[in-house]
Design a protein around this motif. Structure first.
Motif, short mmCIF file in Angstrom:
data_model
loop_
_atom_site.label_atom_id
_atom_site.label_comp_id
_atom_site.label_asym_id
_atom_site.label_seq_id
_atom_site.Cartn_x
_atom_site.Cartn_y
_atom_site.Cartn_z
N VAL A 156 3.48 11.12 -23.00
CA VAL A 156 2.49 11.66 -22.06
C VAL A 156 3.26 12.37 -20.97
N ARG A 157 2.92 13.64 -20.76
CA ARG A 157 3.62 14.39 -19.71
C ARG A 157 2.62 14.91 -18.69
N LEU A 158 3.03 14.86 -17.46
CA LEU A 158 2.22 15.41 -16.39
C LEU A 158 3.06 16.50 -15.75
N GLY A 159 2.69 17.75 -16.02
CA GLY A 159 3.56 18.83 -15.58
C GLY A 159 4.91 18.64 -16.21
N ALA A 160 5.93 18.58 -15.37
CA ALA A 160 7.27 18.43 -15.90
C ALA A 160 7.67 16.96 -16.04
N ASP A 161 6.82 16.05 -15.50
CA ASP A 161 7.21 14.65 -15.46
C ASP A 161 6.79 13.92 -16.73
N ASP A 162 7.67 13.08 -17.20
CA ASP A 162 7.33 12.20 -18.32
C ASP A 162 6.72 10.93 -17.74
N VAL A 163 5.45 10.69 -18.01
CA VAL A 163 4.79 9.50 -17.46
C VAL A 163 4.39 8.53 -18.58
N THR A 164 5.04 8.66 -19.71
CA THR A 164 4.67 7.83 -20.86
C THR A 164 4.71 6.35 -20.52
N MET A 165 5.80 5.94 -19.87
CA MET A 165 5.98 4.52 -19.61
C MET A 165 5.66 4.14 -18.16
N ALA A 166 4.96 5.03 -17.48
CA ALA A 166 4.65 4.75 -16.07
C ALA A 166 3.71 3.55 -15.97
N ASP A 167 3.90 2.73 -14.96
CA ASP A 167 2.93 1.68 -14.70
C ASP A 167 1.83 2.26 -13.79
N PRO A 168 0.79 1.52 -13.52
CA PRO A 168 -0.31 2.09 -12.74
C PRO A 168 0.15 2.67 -11.40
N ARG A 169 1.09 1.98 -10.76
CA ARG A 169 1.57 2.46 -9.47
C ARG A 169 2.28 3.81 -9.62
N GLN A 170 3.12 3.91 -10.64
CA GLN A 170 3.84 5.17 -10.84
C GLN A 170 2.88 6.28 -11.22
N ALA A 171 1.90 5.95 -12.07
CA ALA A 171 0.91 6.95 -12.45
C ALA A 171 0.19 7.46 -11.21
#
Lengths: 532, 369, 355, 382
Positions: free
Chosen positions: A324-339
């Motif tokens: 899962v990418r948000l713009g240039a960031d990889d948020v695949t393993m992000a937790d809710p706070r990071q998301a």
């Protein structure tokens, strides 16, 4: 209603007359009349909260009416409780199935109507025999020894119906029976219902889905805000007519959402696979993109992996594979706070479970996801003044009806609670807005408000991912529509040009010519656990 | 409604304060005697209870008003209860159990005008008169704390006599004793005396000495069911054991219960258990006694008579403060030969020619490793 | 015959240990079973209550209060109705009255628990805590006051004496000794466990109980009175706790002592969990816990010879006392298989359909 | 909504109305029990017994400087362990392990105190208190960890750990920690690690410096809960663990944290009792602080301020108990009984409402809804 539009001449099996039920501050049922004839499928149509469930709970003895009477075969009766109702041949299939997951089919069916070998012990052999027999009579073969928790939702519903038949119910109430079913399962259940009606059972079919009601019912009673607002025969009406009755004014099924101006791709989901709570993969390698400034709607019958998909994107669930990418960031393993910190806002489907803390003040709820960061807190210390100021602002801006910011959130109405969640999640610096069933169970005013706000966010350049089980909502708002079917994205369509029928077909079949999910043998039912 | 509850509260407060003030007065003549128990209850069929009976007997013997008791339900209560008697200007305070030793010393040091009787205690002081943290006991307790007497007993002596009885009535030549815990000296004292007494009769006799718990906790002294179970287990293993000596307080009453259930002989401890625990009287042959009640009562009378002697009173058979209880219904079991063995042992111990066990400097038994 | 193998390293040690365990269990079978009785009955009190969805941590208090009233009432009754012990279990009218008092006390305390946790929907753990505190306070208070008057006990039931020929049978004689040479409450506990197990899974009551504990709403919708069923079960649990209490003062022993249950109610709770909320399982767990205590005792009193003995003796005996608690923690944590409570356990049930 | 419009005074009244009513009713029931049992106490029916009993309690806990000192000293551990239980409630946890955490703190500080008996008092006291705090924390950490990662319900694990703790202490004090030369099993004297008295009225009633800790800890916990973001997280997890996860909090970390901090507080209480009151640890150290603390926490509705006052109240009952026994002859267990009845009426607040016609706000602890909730839900994993 004494003058029935029905041409049938048989005497009514059930009459409810002048049923009134008041709760503090609301009249749930206001002098409701309902007449059901033998062998009839009678639809009770109304919005969420219109009073359908209250009426049926009264019929089933779960709630006592304040006024009114119930007549069975012309005899006035009082129903003191479910056992009383069952004894009189009235059975109910609840929206959330009333099955005990750890017990097997036979025990679930037996429960409360036990077949006894003697005064103490159950006669399970006899029960199994009767269950098999009943199932075969109504066209399905069920294994009485299968644990209910392991059955698919469709089969669980059959168990519920068997429960009623086992009790020799003459009047069968089904509360939103199709809410959790795939279209194919819906068809199968409809077949069962028709067979029941043909054998002389009366069926009360509660729904807010116009098309289904038109398809299955012999007669339709529409209620709105606790009152009967009309009765129709399917032949004499259409969806527009029923919708108007149900909502109380002419509904513009297609809202003015204006034109979208999508920019660059913001959210990109690549081959995402997600497991459910029990570790089974329920999202199979989904890929799609959402651009900044567009609303991407996901249509699909509930339970096809949408919840898991959304939870994976917002960090509540770890994906099994994919990216899962948000713009240039990889948020695949992000937790809710990071998301959250990446600019993802999330309005969850179940606001009482996820979206709010009912025992906290409105103000605390408004900073539930931002409480740790300036201006609301510095170095781990809360700034109550800043939190209060934020609350005042949000109350004003989002028109939250509340006496003050310090009342507990639980005391607000559902619509105002959702506005509170929306205020928190919309009104921040964000890039992606994820909405999961954002208007479920809300009054029309709140729905419109939230839809307007959503479009506004889109116009401001936010990417919006909208998941809804309400096809109309998806069609109404989305610039593009993805259709989910059994954990896969089977099609991505252009929103404004997508036809209801086409999307509906995709939702129902996944795009195959012949629908999947032909009747399954009971010996090997699809092991899918209900969320209920 | 609200005013009603306010009035109610107000009334209660006024009444309580009024009665608190009024009841503070009216002195009664004679010595005021208070007793502070060890953690537990007053009716423990053990130290607490017999000290209490002794305090009552002592009070009535000197014509003082009935004594008052303060039960300690947790460890911290002991000091508080002592202080409470001090505050109420009691003249004699009896404290029960080794666990109360430290608090008794502290209170005795701070209140020289009050006489303290410490049951099962031996004040151990350093030269400056405070409790010796190294347990060297170099200070002269009698001189440093002239208002405190600790009472201890040579439990090994009645244990020895019980051992003679056990060995004499045992047909199998296999006997046992069950103690609450080895962590309290009185218990091994009894048991080691018992063993040597038995061996003095018959050197080949097998003696099982077993302790129920490693610590002086509830299991050791306040769990009759556990005691019964422990004894039954022991008897299941050693099926030929036919005499069982209990040294475990209430837990031990369960031990006697097991002896009765197994239809073997039991021997009681501390007091005449034939009388004190009638449920097991039928199998209680005799009890190894220390005259706890009498000794507490004696100390109280000494206070009155002005013959109070501070320090540690190590009571023994010389003054008949320990010994065997009457045999009651079991008298027929005791042959003249056995009686002679007992009498001879008593005489020898009185004469100092017989040690009931390997005695240490403090008059207790050295526990073999 | 195995002894030849005892010298093999490690394996030999394990064989020695098994031999020792077997020995301890055979020799002490009857004691283990009688010690397991209050644990098993207490655990079944928990099972019957929690299977219907009511958490019960007040077992300790219920047992203690029942032990007290059995003792007190039997003692008073013995003076009013003096009688010779009967042939079976040495029964006297006083003992029966005392037993009835214990059962009534168990029911009375469980009624308080039921009212608090079912009717007014209080937190069930707090309710259980109240039971424990009040039961301890009231019995300790009265016990102390009563001790100022001399109160002879009302006697006790005696163990059944099966024919010696039965006990002397090879191999199974041991089993007869274990099961038959027991007091009435222990025997009742065995019967209750079996009957209760069968009823729970084969009777109407059992089906309804399990349904109510898992999904009370579903049960209500098929006409089952959840509230009444929970009341019944909690009160029935009170009977079992009452029986367990009576064991202390009129079956195994004869006198009451302040706090004499000494935490066995909590071991019963542990047995219930370890037994996975099954009557037979709870009984088995109770046996295991009782055996663990017996093992600790056996190691100290009669350690096995040789290396094994040295190893076992070097284990602090407190380990054996703590074993039931440690095992329960391990089971709860899923280390030794998982034990899952009924889904609605601990959740108050509200009858009116909410809107 | 209604609550909000009231004046602060009315709010305060509504807060204390139910606890006060429960206490009053409990005293009335206690009086009835005493009245009925008075023939056993004094030998004849004695209608004045309840009054004399309560008078003695009041006198022994309030009516003199000595009495007040006793009350505060007795209240200190109750408040600390009460805070430990209350903090658990806030996090949706029922910490019944205060007893075990207290005992672990006690034995650790006794061990450290004995080891440091000849160091300078500042070093000895600091390190001994620290040892107690750490031991308590460790003993709270275990159920926290088990709850967070395996779902083992803390009610059961903490009860079990209480009993394990008794055995650990039995082992330590009869084994490695046993004072050489002492005639019975106890730890050596803590000597220089003993907390000095700062207020010694010369009558045997000492206020050791340990009680001053309350003045720091109560505001600190209050600050933690209501002013810090961590406290907000703890309260969120307690009220709605799913929402906490949604909001980016880490429920597992918070569960562990709450129980560990609770353990620290209980361990601190244990250290203060050993270093300030007893001076050593006997093998059969008896305390009831764990269950007393549950009453304190519930009576104080899990708020630090409430716990402070309810701790003082129960401390007063405990402090007044000796005089009650001495002057009225009523057994000390009357205090246990009173406490149980207070808890009963607190829980059965319908009775209090009925008797006193209280229309106070809902008294149930919101936090408590989550406590038993997870008991049956399979794993109960946060």
């Amino acid at each position: 209603m004494t003058s029935s539009p029905s041409p049938t001449i048989s005497a009514p099996a059930l009459e409810m007359r002048g049923i009134t039920k008041r709760y503090p501050g609301v009249i749930a049922n206001d002098r409701i009349d309902l007449t059901v004839r033998p062998g009839e499928i009678h639809a009770l149509l109304g919005e969420n909260g219109a009073g359908k469930s209250t009426l049926m709970n009264i019929l089933y003895g779960l709630t006592r009416p304040d006024e009114g009477e119930i007549l069975l075969d012309g005899e006035p009766i009082t129903i003191k409780g479910p056992s009383d109702a069952i004894a009189r041949g009235i059975s109910m299939v609840h929206q959330h199935f009333m099955l005990v997951p750890v017990l097997n089919v036979a025990d679930n069916i037996l429960l409360g109507a036990e077949t006894m070998a003697n005064r103490v012990f159950l006669d399970r052999d006899e029960a199994r025999r009767r269950i098999r027999e009943l199932g075969q009579r109504f066209g399905f073969d069920i294994d009485p020894d299968e644990t209910v928790g392991r059955l698919s939702v469709g089969w669980q519903q059959r168990v519920e119906i068997l429960k009623a038949l086992y009790r020799e119910a003459r009047i069968l109430v089904l509360d939103e029976p199709t809410a959790v079913l795939t279209p194919q399962e819906t068809k199968e259940i409809f077949a069962v219902l028709r067979r029941l009606a043909a054998e002389g059972h009366s069926i009360i079919f509660i729904s807010h889905k116009l098309s289904e009601v038109l398809e299955i019912a012999d007669r339709i009673t529409v209620i709105r805000r606790g009152r009967v607002v009309g009765e129709r025969l399917p032949a004499d009406t259409n969806e527009e007519d029923l919708a108007e009755l149900m909502v109380g004014r002419e509904v513009q099924l297609v809202a003015d959402r204006g034109e979208s101006h999508p920019a660059d791709v913001l959210l990109s989901v690549e081959s995402l696979a997600v497991g459910d709570d029990r570790g089974r993969e329920v999202v199979h390698g989904i890929s799609f993109e959402v651009r900044a400034g567009e609303i991407f709607g996901i249509a699909g019958v509930a339970g096809n992996g949408q919840d898991e998909l959304v939870e994976a994107i917002t960090g509540l669930r770890r994906p099994a594979a994919g990216r899962v990418r948000l713009g240039a960031d990889d948020v695949t393993m992000a937790d809710p706070r990071q998301a959250h910190e990446h600019g993802i806002s999330f309005v969850p489907a179940d606001r009482h479970r996820f979206g709010m803390v009912t025992s906290f003040s409105l103000a605390d709820n408004l900073v539930l996801t931002d409480y740790y960061a300036p201006p609301y807190a510095r170095r781990g210390v809360r700034d109550d003044a800043a939190i209060a100021a934020r609350a005042e602002e949000a109350i004003r801006e989002f028109d939250i009806r509340t006496p003050s910011a310090t009342v507990t959130a639980g005391t607000l109405s559902g619509g105002n609670q959702q506005k509170m969640v929306v205020a928190r999640e919309f009104d921040r610096d964000l890039r992606l807005l994820v909405l999961d069933q954002p208007t479920r169970g809300l009054d029309v005013g709140s729905v419109e408000f939230i839809h307007r706000q959503t479009v506004r966010k889109r116009d401001a350049g936010t990417a919006v991912l909208l998941v809804s089980a309400e096809l109309d909502e998806v069609l109404e708002l989305s610039d593009r529509i993805g259709v989910m079917y059994r954990g896969k994205m089977v099609a991505i369509l252009d929103g404004p040009t997508a036809s209801r029928e086409h999307v509906g077909l995709l939702m129902a079949t996944g795009g195959h010519e012949t629908p999947e999910g032909a009747p399954q043998g009971a010996a090997a039912p699809e092991p899918r656990r209900t969320g209920a | 409604m609200r005013s009603r509850s306010i009035a109610l509260v107000g009334l209660a407060v006024v009444a309580i304060i009024a009665s608190a003030c009024s009841s503070a007065a009216t002195p009664v003549p004679g010595l005021k005697i208070g007793l502070v128990t060890d953690v537990g209850t007053l009716n423990d069929k053990n130290f607490n209870q017999y000290s209490w009976e002794g305090a009552q007997a002592g009070a009535s013997a000197i014509g003082a008003q009935a004594p008052q008791s303060a039960v300690s339900s947790v460890s911290a209560d002991i000091a508080k209860n002592i202080q409470s008697f001090v505050d109420q200007k009691y003249d004699v305070i009896v404290t029960v159990g080794f666990a109360a030793g430290s608090d008794t010393i502290k209170a005795a040091k701070a209140n020289k005008g009050i006489k303290f009787i410490g049951v099962d205690q031996s004040p151990c002081l350093d030269a400056s008169g405070v409790e010796d943290p190294t347990f060297g006991c170099k200070g002269d307790a009698a001189a440093l704390l002239p208002n405190l007497v600790g009472i201890q007993w040579k439990e090994q002596q009645p244990g020895y006599l019980a051992g003679i009885v056990a060995a004499s009535i045992s047909k199998s030549g296999h006997i046992a004793a069950i103690g609450g815990t080895a962590a309290v000296p009185a218990v091994p004292n009894y048991m080691l005396g018992y063993a040597s007494g038995a061996k003095s009769v018959k050197s080949s006799i097998k003696v099982e000495l077993q302790y129920i718990s490693p610590a002086p906790d509830k299991a050791a002294f306040a769990d009759p069911a556990g005691g019964t179970a422990f004894a039954k287990q022991l008897l299941a293993k050693f099926t030929d054991v036919d005499v069982l000596f209990q040294v475990a307080g209430l837990t031990g009453n369960g031990v006697l219960q097991a002896a009765c259930d197994a239809k073997i002989y039991g021997i009681g401890v501390d007091v005449d258990q034939f009388l004190s625990t009638p449920d097991t009287a039928k199998c209680t042959v005799v009890s190894a006694e220390k005259k706890l009640s009498k000794n507490v009562s004696d100390q109280i009378q000494k206070v009155k008579a002005g013959t109070f002697k501070a320090g540690t009173a190590k009571l023994d058979i010389g003054s008949n403060d320990v010994g065997l209880s009457p045999f009651h219904d079991s008298a027929s079991l005791i042959t003249p030969a056995t009686q002679k063995l007992i009498d001879d042992a008593v005489a020898a111990m009185k004469a100092g020619t017989l040690k009931a066990c390997d005695e240490n400097a403090f008059g207790g038994c050295n526990i073999p490793k | 015959m195995l002894t030849g193998l005892f010298d093999i390293p490690v394996l030999g040690l394990i064989l020695q240990l098994l031999d020792f365990l077997l020995n301890v269990v055979t020799v002490n079978g009857p004691v283990i079973l009688s010690l397991a009785t209050p644990l098993a009955l207490g655990a079944m009190c928990g099972v019957i209550s929690e299977r219907s969805g009511v958490v019960n941590i007040g077992i300790e208090g219920m047992m203690l209060a029942s032990a007290f009233s059995a003792w007190l009432v039997a003692s008073v009754a013995a003076q009013a109705f003096p009688a010779e012990p009967g042939f079976f279990f040495g029964v006297t009218p006083a003992l029966l009255i005392g037993l009835a008092a214990a059962l009534a006390t168990g029911v009375a305390f469980s009624l308080v628990h039921a009212w608090l946790s079912i009717s007014i929907r209080a937190d069930q753990i707090i309710s259980g805590t109240i039971i424990n505190i009040v039961a301890f306070g009231v019995t300790a208070y009265l016990d102390l006051l009563l001790s100022r008057t001399s109160q002879p006990s009302g006697g006790k039931f005696v163990a059944f004496a099966p024919p010696q020929a039965l006990l002397d049978l090879p191999v199974i004689g041991w089993l007869f000794r274990m099961v038959l040479a027991q007091g009435p409450i222990t025997m009742a506990a065995i019967v209750i466990a079996v009957v209760f197990q069968v009823l729970l899974f084969r009777s109407r009551w059992g089906l309804r109980t399990r349904a109510v504990g898992e999904h009370p709403k579903a049960a209500e919708t098929v006409g089952i009175d959840v509230i009444r069923l929970r009341y019944r079960n909690v009160l029935a649990g009170g009977l079992l706790a009452g029986l367990a209490g009576a064991w202390f003062t009129i079956d195994f022993g004869t006198t009451f002592q302040t706090g004499m249950t000494n935490g066995r109610g909590f071991i019963a709770l542990a047995a219930m969990i370890f037994g996975r909320w099954h009557p037979i399982g709870a009984f088995g767990a109770a046996l295991l816990f009782a055996a663990s205590g017996a093992l600790g005792t056996a190691i100290r009193t009669t350690p096995p010879p040789g290396q094994l003995g040295e190893i076992l003796i070097s284990i602090p005996e407190q380990v054996f006392s703590a074993l039931p608690y440690l095992v329960t923690i391990a089971v709860l944590a899923g280390v030794v298989g998982r034990s899952v409570a009924p889904a609605a356990d601990g959740q108050p049930y509200e009858r009116e359909a909410t809107h | 909504m209604r609550v909000d419009l009231r004046t602060p005074l009315a709010r305060a009244r509504s807060l204390i109305a139910l606890p006060a009513g429960a206490i009053l009713l409990a005293f009335i029931v206690g009086a009835v029990v005493m009245l009925v049992s008075s023939p056993l106490v004094t030998g004849h029916f004695d209608p004045s017994l309840p009054l004399r009993t309560y008078a003695a309690i009041v006198e022994g806990s309030l009516l003199s400087v000595n009495a007040l000192v006793d009350t505060v000293v007795a209240a200190t551990p109750l408040i600390l362990v009460g805070l430990a239980v209350g903090l658990g409630f806030k996090a949706g946890l029922f910490n019944i392990g205060g007893q075990g955490q207290f005992l672990m703190g006690a034995v650790a500080s006794a061990a450290a105190g004995a080891a440091l008996a000849h160091e300078s008092p500042i070093v000895a006291i600091t390190l001994s208190v620290l040892a107690g705090v750490l031991a308590g924390a460790a003993y709270g950490f275990i159920p926290g960890l088990l709850k967070a990662y395996t779902g083992a319900h803390e009610v059961v694990t903490t009860i079990m750990l209480n009993y394990v703790g008794i055995q650990v202490i039995s082992y330590l004090i009869t084994g490695p920690l046993r004072a050489q030369g002492a005639s019975f099993a106890r730890s050596p004297d803590v000597q220089n690690a003993e907390l000095p008295a700062f207020l010694n009225v010369g009558t045997g009633h000492e206020a050791h410096i340990g009680i001053l800790v309350i003045l720091v800890v109560v505001p600190a916990i209050s600050w933690l809960l209501y002013r810090s973001t961590t406290g907000f997280e703890i309260r969120t997890v307690g009220a709605n663990p799913d929402a906490a996860r949604y909001a980016g909090m880490q429920p597992r970390r918070l569960v562990i944290l709450s129980l560990t901090v609770g353990g620290m507080l209980a361990g601190l209480a244990g250290a203060i009792e050993i270093l300030g009151v007893s001076g050593y640890m006997p093998a059969a150290y008896a305390t009831n602080v764990g269950f007393d603390a549950i009453t304190v926490a519930l009576l104080g509705r899990a708020t630090p301020g409430g716990i402070f006052f309810s701790g003082l109240l129960l401390g007063a009952l405990r402090a007044g108990a000796p005089l009650m026994q001495v002057k009225a002859g009523v057994p000390v267990q009357m205090i246990d009984l009173l406490q149980g009845i207070i808890l009963f009426f607190l829980t059965a607040d319908v009775i209090v409402r009925f008797v006193f016609r209280v229309r106070a706000g809902h008294a149930k602890l919101d936090e408590l809804q989550t406590v038993t909730r997870s008991y049956g839900s399979g794993t109960g994993k946060p």
